[in-house]
Motif scaffolding. Structure first.
Motif, PDB file in Angstrom:
ATOM      1  N   ARG A 135       0.807  -1.229   0.000  1.00 39.17           N
ATOM      2  CA  ARG A 135       0.000   0.000   0.000  1.00 39.17           C
ATOM      3  C   ARG A 135       0.838   1.276   0.000  1.00 39.17           C
ATOM      4  N   LEU A 136       2.074   1.171  -0.488  1.00 38.76           N
ATOM      5  CA  LEU A 136       2.834   2.384  -0.754  1.00 38.76           C
ATOM      6  C   LEU A 136       2.210   3.135  -1.917  1.00 38.76           C
ATOM      7  N   TYR A 137       1.611   2.390  -2.857  1.00 34.00           N
ATOM      8  CA  TYR A 137       0.804   2.957  -3.933  1.00 34.00           C
ATOM      9  C   TYR A 137      -0.623   2.468  -3.767  1.00 34.00           C
ATOM     10  N   ASP A 138      -1.573   3.307  -4.143  1.00 34.13           N
ATOM     11  CA  ASP A 138      -2.969   2.893  -4.147  1.00 34.13           C
ATOM     12  C   ASP A 138      -3.275   2.109  -5.419  1.00 34.13           C
ATOM     13  N   VAL A 139      -4.137   1.125  -5.293  1.00 33.15           N
ATOM     14  CA  VAL A 139      -4.565   0.334  -6.454  1.00 33.15           C
ATOM     15  C   VAL A 139      -5.359   1.226  -7.402  1.00 33.15           C
ATOM     16  N   GLN A 140      -4.964   1.248  -8.669  1.00 31.80           N
ATOM     17  CA  GLN A 140      -5.689   2.014  -9.669  1.00 31.80           C
ATOM     18  C   GLN A 140      -6.794   1.187 -10.315  1.00 31.80           C
ATOM     19  N   ARG A 141      -6.460  -0.054 -10.630  1.00 33.68           N
ATOM     20  CA  ARG A 141      -7.456  -0.934 -11.262  1.00 33.68           C
ATOM     21  C   ARG A 141      -7.171  -2.366 -10.859  1.00 33.68           C
ATOM     22  N   GLY A 142      -8.223  -3.091 -10.505  1.00 37.84           N
ATOM     23  CA  GLY A 142      -8.077  -4.472 -10.093  1.00 37.84           C
ATOM     24  C   GLY A 142      -8.293  -4.617  -8.597  1.00 37.84           C
ATOM     25  N   GLU A 143      -7.909  -5.751  -8.057  1.00 41.04           N
ATOM     26  CA  GLU A 143      -8.167  -6.069  -6.652  1.00 41.04           C
ATOM     27  C   GLU A 143      -7.016  -6.848  -6.048  1.00 41.04           C
ATOM     28  N   ILE A 144      -6.684  -6.516  -4.794  1.00 40.01           N
ATOM     29  CA  ILE A 144      -5.724  -7.275  -3.988  1.00 40.01           C
ATOM     30  C   ILE A 144      -6.414  -7.638  -2.688  1.00 40.01           C
ATOM     31  N   ARG A 145      -6.409  -8.939  -2.364  1.00 41.44           N
ATOM     32  CA  ARG A 145      -6.997  -9.402  -1.102  1.00 41.44           C
ATOM     33  C   ARG A 145      -5.931 -10.180  -0.332  1.00 41.44           C
ATOM     34  N   GLY A 184      -5.452 -12.408   3.055  1.00 40.01           N
ATOM     35  CA  GLY A 184      -6.227 -13.107   4.071  1.00 40.01           C
ATOM     36  C   GLY A 184      -7.710 -12.891   3.933  1.00 40.01           C
ATOM     37  N   GLY A 185      -8.166 -12.700   2.703  1.00 39.51           N
ATOM     38  CA  GLY A 185      -9.587 -12.496   2.439  1.00 39.51           C
ATOM     39  C   GLY A 185     -10.052 -11.062   2.539  1.00 39.51           C
ATOM     40  N   HIS A 186      -9.176 -10.128   2.933  1.00 36.73           N
ATOM     41  CA  HIS A 186      -9.552  -8.726   3.107  1.00 36.73           C
ATOM     42  C   HIS A 186      -9.025  -7.878   1.949  1.00 36.73           C
ATOM     43  N   SER A 187      -9.861  -7.000   1.445  1.00 35.61           N
ATOM     44  CA  SER A 187      -9.495  -6.146   0.320  1.00 35.61           C
ATOM     45  C   SER A 187      -8.611  -4.997   0.772  1.00 35.61           C
ATOM     46  N   LEU A 188      -7.492  -4.794   0.068  1.00 36.32           N
ATOM     47  CA  LEU A 188      -6.632  -3.647   0.355  1.00 36.32           C
ATOM     48  C   LEU A 188      -7.328  -2.330   0.015  1.00 36.32           C
ATOM     49  N   ARG A 189      -8.283  -2.399  -0.884  1.00 38.63           N
ATOM     50  CA  ARG A 189      -8.967  -1.182  -1.302  1.00 38.63           C
ATOM     51  C   ARG A 189     -10.029  -0.757  -0.289  1.00 38.63           C
ATOM     52  N   THR A 190     -10.853  -1.688   0.174  1.00 40.03           N
ATOM     53  CA  THR A 190     -11.989  -1.344   1.031  1.00 40.03           C
ATOM     54  C   THR A 190     -11.748  -1.624   2.509  1.00 40.03           C
ATOM     55  N   SER A 191     -10.808  -2.533   2.826  1.00 40.94           N
ATOM     56  CA  SER A 191     -10.515  -2.868   4.231  1.00 40.94           C
ATOM     57  C   SER A 191      -9.003  -2.908   4.433  1.00 40.94           C
ATOM     58  N   PRO A 192      -8.318  -1.774   4.202  1.00 43.05           N
ATOM     59  CA  PRO A 192      -6.845  -1.793   4.225  1.00 43.05           C
ATOM     60  C   PRO A 192      -6.260  -2.184   5.574  1.00 43.05           C
ATOM     61  N   ARG A 193      -6.864  -1.734   6.664  1.00 43.78           N
ATOM     62  CA  ARG A 193      -6.297  -2.043   7.978  1.00 43.78           C
ATOM     63  C   ARG A 193      -6.331  -3.538   8.251  1.00 43.78           C
ATOM     64  N   GLN A 194      -7.472  -4.173   7.961  1.00 45.48           N
ATOM     65  CA  GLN A 194      -7.592  -5.619   8.180  1.00 45.48           C
ATOM     66  C   GLN A 194      -6.659  -6.385   7.258  1.00 45.48           C
ATOM     67  N   ALA A 195      -6.519  -5.930   6.017  1.00 43.82           N
ATOM     68  CA  ALA A 195      -5.637  -6.612   5.062  1.00 43.82           C
ATOM     69  C   ALA A 195      -4.181  -6.533   5.500  1.00 43.82           C
ATOM     70  N   LEU A 196      -3.742  -5.349   5.920  1.00 40.17           N
ATOM     71  CA  LEU A 196      -2.338  -5.167   6.292  1.00 40.17           C
ATOM     72  C   LEU A 196      -1.986  -5.913   7.577  1.00 40.17           C
ATOM     73  N   ARG A 197      -2.975  -6.185   8.421  1.00 40.29           N
ATOM     74  CA  ARG A 197      -2.714  -6.991   9.620  1.00 40.29           C
ATOM     75  C   ARG A 197      -2.328  -8.420   9.251  1.00 40.29           C
ATOM     76  N   GLN A 198      -2.743  -8.854   8.066  1.00 40.20           N
ATOM     77  CA  GLN A 198      -2.453 -10.210   7.613  1.00 40.20           C
ATOM     78  C   GLN A 198      -1.128 -10.311   6.875  1.00 40.20           C
ATOM     79  N   LEU A 199      -0.398  -9.195   6.791  1.00 40.03           N
ATOM     80  CA  LEU A 199       0.813  -9.122   5.970  1.00 40.03           C
ATOM     81  C   LEU A 199       2.038  -8.800   6.821  1.00 40.03           C
ATOM     82  N   GLY A 200       3.102  -9.609   6.670  1.00 41.28           N
ATOM     83  CA  GLY A 200       4.406  -9.306   7.231  1.00 41.28           C
ATOM     84  C   GLY A 200       5.367  -9.029   6.091  1.00 41.28           C
ATOM     85  N   VAL A 201       6.205  -7.994   6.226  1.00 40.01           N
ATOM     86  CA  VAL A 201       7.041  -7.546   5.105  1.00 40.01           C
ATOM     87  C   VAL A 201       8.510  -7.454   5.512  1.00 40.01           C
ATOM     88  N   VAL A 202       9.376  -7.989   4.646  1.00 38.47           N
ATOM     89  CA  VAL A 202      10.820  -7.770   4.752  1.00 38.47           C
ATOM     90  C   VAL A 202      11.241  -7.065   3.465  1.00 38.47           C
TER      91      VAL A 202
END
Length: 243
Positions: free
Chosen positions: A51-61, A63-81
């Motif tokens: 989510r450094l960039y916003d999605v322009q077209r399409g969908e990213i989910r 753990g079942g949560h949309s980065l577009r409509t439920s970003p907080r819940q989606a990012l909780r499911q993500l660990g990043v290195v």
């Protein structure tokens, strides 16, 4: 449920299209290698997934949560290195982990148990009080992996994690991450431009010029497009013809 689902994802920098209709998923407990030459679109995809960039077209989910409509819940499911280390070199291993937990609002009692568990899983228990500055590259990566897993995400995203490591450390890191998948059910998306970081049993995604040109089990992609991963990769990235 898949740990990650990417559907019809496209992104452009002004008039320049960086990603075109990308579609793939990462099932639970699988190691997926995102392989592509420099400039293929891997960095743009990582920026969208984190989510450094916003999605322009399409969908990213995630753990079942949309980065577009439920970003907080989606990012909780993500660990990043990330490719570039973001550890505080002057803090100890344990202090880096505890700082991350504080940012996620995890209680001290829960945090103690999670730190102990991750240090043990990453084989860092005996180094918990060492300053990160004194660790070698491979151990610093393990600290970053431990930090990324502290909030118990479903998906671990590693962006070119072997950069700067010697061959033995690169191999050890890859083996360690696959062990996490096999033994703990963690899903992994590992980006790379190095063919030798992909194993035959991995899920493989090859991107070229902003398109996903092949996907599937690495050994199957190799057989379908040239007989070896090297020849398949050369053929797909030379022609850009989608599978």
């Amino acid at each position: 449920m898949n740990a990650l689902e990417v559907s019809d994802l496209s992104f452009a920098y002004g008039a320049r299209e960086a990603l075109r209709q990308i579609h793939f998923s990462v099932p639970a407990g699988r190691f997926a290698a995102l392989l592509g030459p420099n400039g293929a679109g891997k960095s743009t995809l990582i920026a969208l997934l984190t989510r450094l960039y916003d999605v322009q077209r399409g969908e990213i989910r995630v753990g079942g949560h949309s980065l577009r409509t439920s970003p907080r819940q989606a990012l909780r499911q993500l660990g990043v290195v990330f490719q570039q280390s973001t550890l505080d070199l002057d803090l100890s291993v344990e202090q880096n982990l505890r700082y991350h937990l504080a940012l996620h609002g995890v209680s001290r009692r829960q945090g103690c148990a999670r730190v102990d568990a991750e240090l043990a899983r990453q084989q860092l228990t005996e180094r918990r009080h060492e300053r990160v500055r004194n660790l070698n590259g491979g151990h610093r990566r393990r600290v970053e992996i431990a930090r990324a897993l502290l909030h118990e995400p479903r998906l671990l995203l590693l962006d070119e994690p072997s950069v700067g490591l010697d061959p033995a450390s690169r191999q050890a890191l890859g083996q360690h991450i696959r062990q996490l998948c096999n033994e703990h059910g963690i899903s992994v998306l590992w980006t790379t431009h190095l063919l030798d970081e992909v194993q035959p049993s991995d899920d493989l995604l090859i991107v070229h010029q902003g398109r996903l040109v092949a996907s599937g089990r690495a050994e199957d992609v190799s057989e379908e497009h040239g007989g070896s991963l090297g020849s398949a990769f050369h053929r797909l990235t030379a022609s850009g013809v989608a599978a």
